[in-house]
Enzyme design. Structure first.
Site, PDB file in Angstrom:
ATOM      1  N   ILE A   1      -3.199 -11.413   6.502  1.00 16.87           N
ATOM      2  CA  ILE A   1      -3.553 -11.077   7.891  1.00 16.87           C
ATOM      3  C   ILE A   1      -4.863 -11.731   8.332  1.00 16.87           C
ATOM      4  O   ILE A   1      -5.176 -11.739   9.526  1.00 16.87           O
ATOM      5  CB  ILE A   1      -3.618  -9.554   8.123  1.00 16.87           C
ATOM      6  CG1 ILE A   1      -4.676  -8.888   7.228  1.00 16.87           C
ATOM      7  CG2 ILE A   1      -2.250  -8.914   7.931  1.00 16.87           C
ATOM      8  CD1 ILE A   1      -4.999  -7.458   7.619  1.00 16.87           C
TER       9      ILE A   1
ATOM     10  N   GLY B   1       0.817  -1.212   0.000  1.00 16.90           N
ATOM     11  CA  GLY B   1       0.000   0.000   0.000  1.00 16.90           C
ATOM     12  C   GLY B   1       0.849   1.259   0.000  1.00 16.90           C
ATOM     13  O   GLY B   1       2.088   1.202   0.090  1.00 16.90           O
TER      14      GLY B   1
ATOM     15  N   LEU C   1       1.220   3.766   2.298  1.00 16.33           N
ATOM     16  CA  LEU C   1       2.018   3.954   3.506  1.00 16.33           C
ATOM     17  C   LEU C   1       3.090   2.883   3.620  1.00 16.33           C
ATOM     18  O   LEU C   1       4.244   3.179   3.960  1.00 16.33           O
ATOM     19  CB  LEU C   1       1.120   3.944   4.746  1.00 16.33           C
ATOM     20  CG  LEU C   1       1.857   4.015   6.091  1.00 16.33           C
ATOM     21  CD1 LEU C   1       2.736   5.259   6.181  1.00 16.33           C
ATOM     22  CD2 LEU C   1       0.868   3.962   7.246  1.00 16.33           C
TER      23      LEU C   1
ATOM     24  N   THR D   1     -10.124   0.182   4.133  1.00 16.34           N
ATOM     25  CA  THR D   1     -10.276   1.610   4.416  1.00 16.34           C
ATOM     26  C   THR D   1     -11.353   2.305   3.588  1.00 16.34           C
ATOM     27  O   THR D   1     -11.659   3.465   3.854  1.00 16.34           O
ATOM     28  CB  THR D   1      -8.940   2.344   4.186  1.00 16.34           C
ATOM     29  OG1 THR D   1      -8.511   2.111   2.840  1.00 16.34           O
ATOM     30  CG2 THR D   1      -7.874   1.853   5.154  1.00 16.34           C
TER      31      THR D   1
ATOM     32  N   TYR E   1     -16.972   1.666   9.297  1.00 19.27           N
ATOM     33  CA  TYR E   1     -15.505   1.745   9.228  1.00 19.27           C
ATOM     34  C   TYR E   1     -14.948   2.343  10.519  1.00 19.27           C
ATOM     35  O   TYR E   1     -14.043   1.769  11.149  1.00 19.27           O
ATOM     36  CB  TYR E   1     -15.080   2.591   8.031  1.00 19.27           C
ATOM     37  CG  TYR E   1     -13.620   2.970   8.046  1.00 19.27           C
ATOM     38  CD1 TYR E   1     -12.620   2.004   7.958  1.00 19.27           C
ATOM     39  CD2 TYR E   1     -13.227   4.309   8.155  1.00 19.27           C
ATOM     40  CE1 TYR E   1     -11.272   2.356   7.978  1.00 19.27           C
ATOM     41  CE2 TYR E   1     -11.887   4.665   8.168  1.00 19.27           C
ATOM     42  CZ  TYR E   1     -10.915   3.685   8.085  1.00 19.27           C
ATOM     43  OH  TYR E   1      -9.588   4.046   8.109  1.00 19.27           O
TER      44      TYR E   1
END
Length: 301
Positions: free
Chosen positions: A52, A11, A13, A77, A139
């Site tokens: 994950i 991603g 980040l 997200t 979210y």
């Protein structure tokens, strides 16, 4: 040298954290994500596939590499997708975090977890770290539940909340607001932008540096990390247009209500950054400084 394992390394980040570590050589990096490694440089660190949502896979990868810290950037997200697919959002944003908590507790690993301004309702921003969460979307609710699980754990933990992250990497599988606005303005596309939501957009490099400062300084607790400029979404688009001298004739300002989005958004968030500046030595760029860096990176691609 401390060893850091990063989830979601493909991603925006995640890739910026990889860039920072390769530049400074301050940490030993284990980059993890689902599927193949999308970072253009393949040397100087280790890449491992990790899902994950698979607790056994997570435990095996962590046991194999024995990191000192895990920076957890992977998450679901998209706010409207979270609203529509609540079970999947719960699994990705809450259950996966609980798996990491368990692994970190067992192996004395510091957990640095990324959270969001969307844990707040936006009625009284900007917020400091002690403000009470009050999410208005699923979210936001998943991120609150993850924070609560982390705070109740016995591992060394840091929660880094952030806002509207922007930046560019060589392989952008998903857009962000600055990239979207710049591309749409350059094409002369008609675009609708809301003028009744306010944010403090965050340069991805600033956020990556803050995550690494949290590891370096063995920080504990909650930190608010964002840019330092508050603006409406409409003003953000105007500032993007002004920076690149783009025609704004296709831009129409609208209200949030007229979008009929599946999930509600907070009205005005923003963060008080004093704690991060004092404790971590965090130095955020201004929005225009961020755009300048963004522009240099586009030209060097």
């Amino acid at each position: 040298m401390k060893k850091i394992l990063v989830t979601g390394s493909n991603g925006l980040l995640g890739q910026k954290i990889t860039e920072q570590i390769l530049q400074t050589r301050q940490f030993d990096l284990i980059a993890t994500s689902r599927g193949a490694n999308r970072f253009p440089v393949q040397e100087g660190y280790t890449y491992a596939e990790m899902d994950i949502l698979d607790p056994l896979n997570v435990r095996n990868v962590v046991h194999h590499y024995q990191p000192d810290a895990i920076i957890h950037t992977a998450a679901m997200t998209n706010v409207d997708t979270c609203e529509a697919q609540q079970d999947l959002a719960n699994r990705l944003n809450v259950d996966a975090v609980k798996t990491l908590i368990s692994v970190c507790e067992k192996n004395q690993i510091q957990l640095v977890h990324l959270s969001t301004d969307f844990i707040f309702d936006g009625a009284s921003g900007p917020y400091d770290e002690a403000a009470e969460p009050s999410p208005v979307s699923h979210y936001g609710l998943t991120k609150v539940r993850a924070e609560e699980a982390i705070a109740a754990s016995s591992c060394d933990w840091v929660i880094i909340r952030t806002i509207l992250v922007y930046g560019i990497v060589s392989d952008m599988s998903r857009s962000n607001i600055v990239l979207w606005a710049k591309n749409a303005l350059e094409k002369g596309d008609p675009i609708n932008v809301v003028n009744d939501q306010w944010r403090m957009p965050t340069l991805a490099e600033d956020l990556a540096i803050a995550c690494l400062l949290a590891v370096e300084k063995k920080a504990q607790g909650i930190y608010h990390i964002s840019g330092k400029d508050m603006m409406s979404v409409a003003e953000l688009v105007t500032r993007v247009a002004d920076y690149w001298q783009l025609n704004q004739s296709g831009v129409t300002e609208i209200s949030s209500a007229s979008l009929n989005q599946k999930a509600r958004r907070p009205v005005k968030t923003g963060f008080v950054l004093d704690k991060a500046i004092k404790d971590l030595g965090y130095v955020p760029h201004s929005f225009e400084e961020g755009l300048e860096l963004f522009d240099k990176q586009i030209k060097s691609r």
